[in-house]
Design an enzyme around this catalytic site. Sequence first.
Site, mmCIF file in Angstrom:
data_model
loop_
_atom_site.group_PDB
_atom_site.id
_atom_site.type_symbol
_atom_site.label_atom_id
_atom_site.label_comp_id
_atom_site.label_asym_id
_atom_site.label_seq_id
_atom_site.Cartn_x
_atom_site.Cartn_y
_atom_site.Cartn_z
ATOM 1 N N GLU A 243 0.889 -1.176 0.000
ATOM 2 C CA GLU A 243 0.000 0.000 0.000
ATOM 3 C C GLU A 243 0.910 1.204 0.000
ATOM 4 O O GLU A 243 1.496 1.548 1.033
ATOM 5 C CB GLU A 243 -0.878 -0.003 1.262
ATOM 6 C CG GLU A 243 -1.861 -1.152 1.359
ATOM 7 C CD GLU A 243 -3.069 -0.972 0.451
ATOM 8 O OE1 GLU A 243 -3.109 0.004 -0.320
ATOM 9 O OE2 GLU A 243 -3.961 -1.822 0.510
ATOM 10 N N CYS A 277 -2.656 9.268 2.581
ATOM 11 C CA CYS A 277 -2.356 8.709 1.262
ATOM 12 C C CYS A 277 -3.462 9.055 0.276
ATOM 13 O O CYS A 277 -3.224 9.131 -0.923
ATOM 14 C CB CYS A 277 -2.159 7.200 1.360
ATOM 15 S SG CYS A 277 -3.511 6.348 2.178
HETATM 16 P P1 NAD Z 1 8.300 4.922 4.797
HETATM 17 O O1 NAD Z 1 8.333 4.144 3.536
HETATM 18 O O2 NAD Z 1 9.410 5.849 5.078
HETATM 19 O O3 NAD Z 1 8.220 3.942 6.068
HETATM 20 C C1 NAD Z 1 7.198 2.985 6.208
HETATM 21 C C2 NAD Z 1 7.668 1.878 7.139
HETATM 22 O O4 NAD Z 1 8.717 1.152 6.504
HETATM 23 C C3 NAD Z 1 8.248 2.378 8.459
HETATM 24 O O5 NAD Z 1 7.804 1.536 9.489
HETATM 25 C C4 NAD Z 1 9.742 2.239 8.245
HETATM 26 O O6 NAD Z 1 10.478 2.085 9.443
HETATM 27 C C5 NAD Z 1 9.803 0.985 7.416
HETATM 28 N N1 NAD Z 1 11.048 0.822 6.634
HETATM 29 C C6 NAD Z 1 11.922 1.760 6.230
HETATM 30 N N2 NAD Z 1 12.927 1.195 5.516
HETATM 31 C C7 NAD Z 1 12.683 -0.126 5.467
HETATM 32 C C8 NAD Z 1 13.339 -1.251 4.835
HETATM 33 N N3 NAD Z 1 14.459 -1.122 4.144
HETATM 34 N N4 NAD Z 1 12.760 -2.471 4.953
HETATM 35 C C9 NAD Z 1 11.609 -2.624 5.642
HETATM 36 N N5 NAD Z 1 10.944 -1.606 6.263
HETATM 37 C C10 NAD Z 1 11.465 -0.371 6.164
HETATM 38 O O7 NAD Z 1 6.902 5.677 4.786
HETATM 39 P P2 NAD Z 1 6.369 6.748 5.829
HETATM 40 O O8 NAD Z 1 7.072 8.030 5.617
HETATM 41 O O9 NAD Z 1 6.335 6.143 7.193
HETATM 42 O O10 NAD Z 1 4.830 6.886 5.358
HETATM 43 C C11 NAD Z 1 4.392 7.784 4.419
HETATM 44 C C12 NAD Z 1 4.106 7.087 3.099
HETATM 45 O O11 NAD Z 1 3.165 6.041 3.273
HETATM 46 C C13 NAD Z 1 3.482 8.014 2.079
HETATM 47 O O12 NAD Z 1 4.089 7.801 0.823
HETATM 48 C C14 NAD Z 1 2.035 7.577 2.035
HETATM 49 O O13 NAD Z 1 1.351 7.833 0.826
HETATM 50 C C15 NAD Z 1 2.157 6.113 2.268
HETATM 51 N N6 NAD Z 1 0.906 5.557 2.778
HETATM 52 C C16 NAD Z 1 0.183 4.755 1.963
HETATM 53 C C17 NAD Z 1 -1.028 4.258 2.411
HETATM 54 C C18 NAD Z 1 -1.872 3.361 1.546
HETATM 55 O O14 NAD Z 1 -2.768 2.745 2.095
HETATM 56 N N7 NAD Z 1 -1.629 3.254 0.263
HETATM 57 C C19 NAD Z 1 -1.487 4.579 3.678
HETATM 58 C C20 NAD Z 1 -0.716 5.419 4.481
HETATM 59 C C21 NAD Z 1 0.492 5.894 4.026
#
Ligand code: NAD
Length: 525
Positions: A243, A277
């Site tokens: 997502e 999002c």
């Molecule tokens: P992010 O990708 O920076 O982090 C998301 C999660 O991934 C965090 O828990 C982080 O610690 C973890 N992570 C980071 N590097 C990793 C790796 N190498 N391997 C595994 N896990 C890792 O995103 P964010 O800044 O926390 O969230 C914002 C983003 O999320 C925006 O782009 C938003 O659109 C998206 N989002 C999408 C939805 C949806 O349902 N489509 C919902 C909410 C947020």
Amino acid sequence: MSATATPSAVTSIAVNNPATGLPVGEVPVCSEPEVQEAVRRARAAQPRWAATPLRRRIEILSEFQKLLCEQRDQIAGVITREAGKPHAEALSTEILVVLDYVNYLAEAVPAFLRPESVRHTNPIMKLKSGKLFREAYGVIGVISPWNYPFSLPTTQALTALITGNAVVLKPSELTPWSSLEMQRLLRDAGLEKDLLQVVTGDGAVGASLLQSDIQKIVFTGSVATGRRVAQAAASRLLPVVLELGGKDPMIVLEDVSVDTASSAAVWGAFMNAGQTCLSVERCYVHESIYNDFLKACVEKTGRLRVGNGADDSSDIGPMIHQRQMKTVQEHVADAAARGARILCGGTALPRLGPGFYAPTVLADVTHSMRIMREETFGPVLPVRSFSTEDEAVALANDSEFGLSASIWTSDKARGEALARRIDAGTVMVNDLIACFGISEAPHGGVKASGIGRTHGRFGLEEMVWPKYVDSDRLPKMKKLWWYGYGPEFRKQMDGFIELLFSKKLRNRLHGGSKSTRSYLRRKLL
Ligand code: NAD
């Protein structure tokens, strides 16, 4: 440790309130062996849970729902403290969503998990009966972002649990307390502790989870991290749900109430400080109402109050992180440099704190600007005009993203016809974002917005794998396609195909008799 993220040198992370900068608390950074141990325990507990009657599993979720309802104010307080959003928004977009989702699961899952009989169309297979079972994967890994720190991981974890899986959850390092609260409530509701475990820490902990003995990963976050997750998962053929980000368009046709559509745009762009999002990230308005629409948006934006989400008079809280602030400032500066008009806002509000940004309305934006191409994720409403429906559809689809979209019109049929032409997982006609609160609606996107779905029936399907069981009704009968090949078998098959598929009755009758005669002459091994 995987190649996808470097190991953490730190052993704990301080979580701060984005409105005040004050500490919320510290959480440990789980080591790789700790993550593996959590998954091992979850794996050991899961078969018992999958064998637990569904009635009992629903009872636990129902008790969780009761506790959440009773403790809603406290949980909303935790969400506001670590994510910054207004308390009322924590209630409406996080807690209410989860409470309703439990009702959905309790109602939908018994029928969903009931073995399904599979009808056979092929007459040769009519002597068999088929059944489809939906089997739990085992341990589902969940990795979550910070913007909906309670509703996102909770709805995903509950879907996994109710279908018989165990869950190991890695929340965002910026907002781990909401997940820890969820874990506490589930345990208080009677869930065995190994069935849902929260492993806290940064991206490296997420990477460790991906390398552990999980059977599926449900990841929510940015496109960049999503790609890394997909790569790590591909190397071990781990099934994924991704997502990811969005750049959701709002199309406002000429036949709308400008008052209603402008209120929607302002809420859709600024709620949760634009960090949703499903936020309105691009707004296209018919040229005949463009100026009136902009005027209404600016007037309504001027009435919004920016401040600490814990204060009930605040409409917009802070952004979570300086990273977000920098992106917003860069996008607005780029748009202004390329000719966009800043009608209001366009500045940070440092006197309120480092994360606050004034809600901003931009006019005359174009697709050459970053603000119309990249996810901004801040309180900015960029607007441009269009003249025909075809142009609006082309603009909406001119994006690498495809999460959701909205169409505003007084003609439902026109809106629904346009919706079919938009490349997005969800299109709402005359509303936006609310689709996430419809538990039955699948949530997810196309293109760079992700793979797979959460919520609704499609979300349930993601948590199980289909097992097909087929039983023969005449177990002693040798099957007519078994060995005993030769010219008669060829004639038998030839006739059989003619019997079933020839368009002419005469040929079918001929095929039937040829096939039967050959079958009777054959000697099966
Ligand atoms: P992010 O990708 O920076 O982090 C998301 C999660 O991934 C965090 O828990 C982080 O610690 C973890 N992570 C980071 N590097 C990793 C790796 N190498 N391997 C595994 N896990 C890792 O995103 P964010 O800044 O926390 O969230 C914002 C983003 O999320 C925006 O782009 C938003 O659109 C998206 N989002 C999408 C939805 C949806 O349902 N489509 C919902 C909410 C947020």
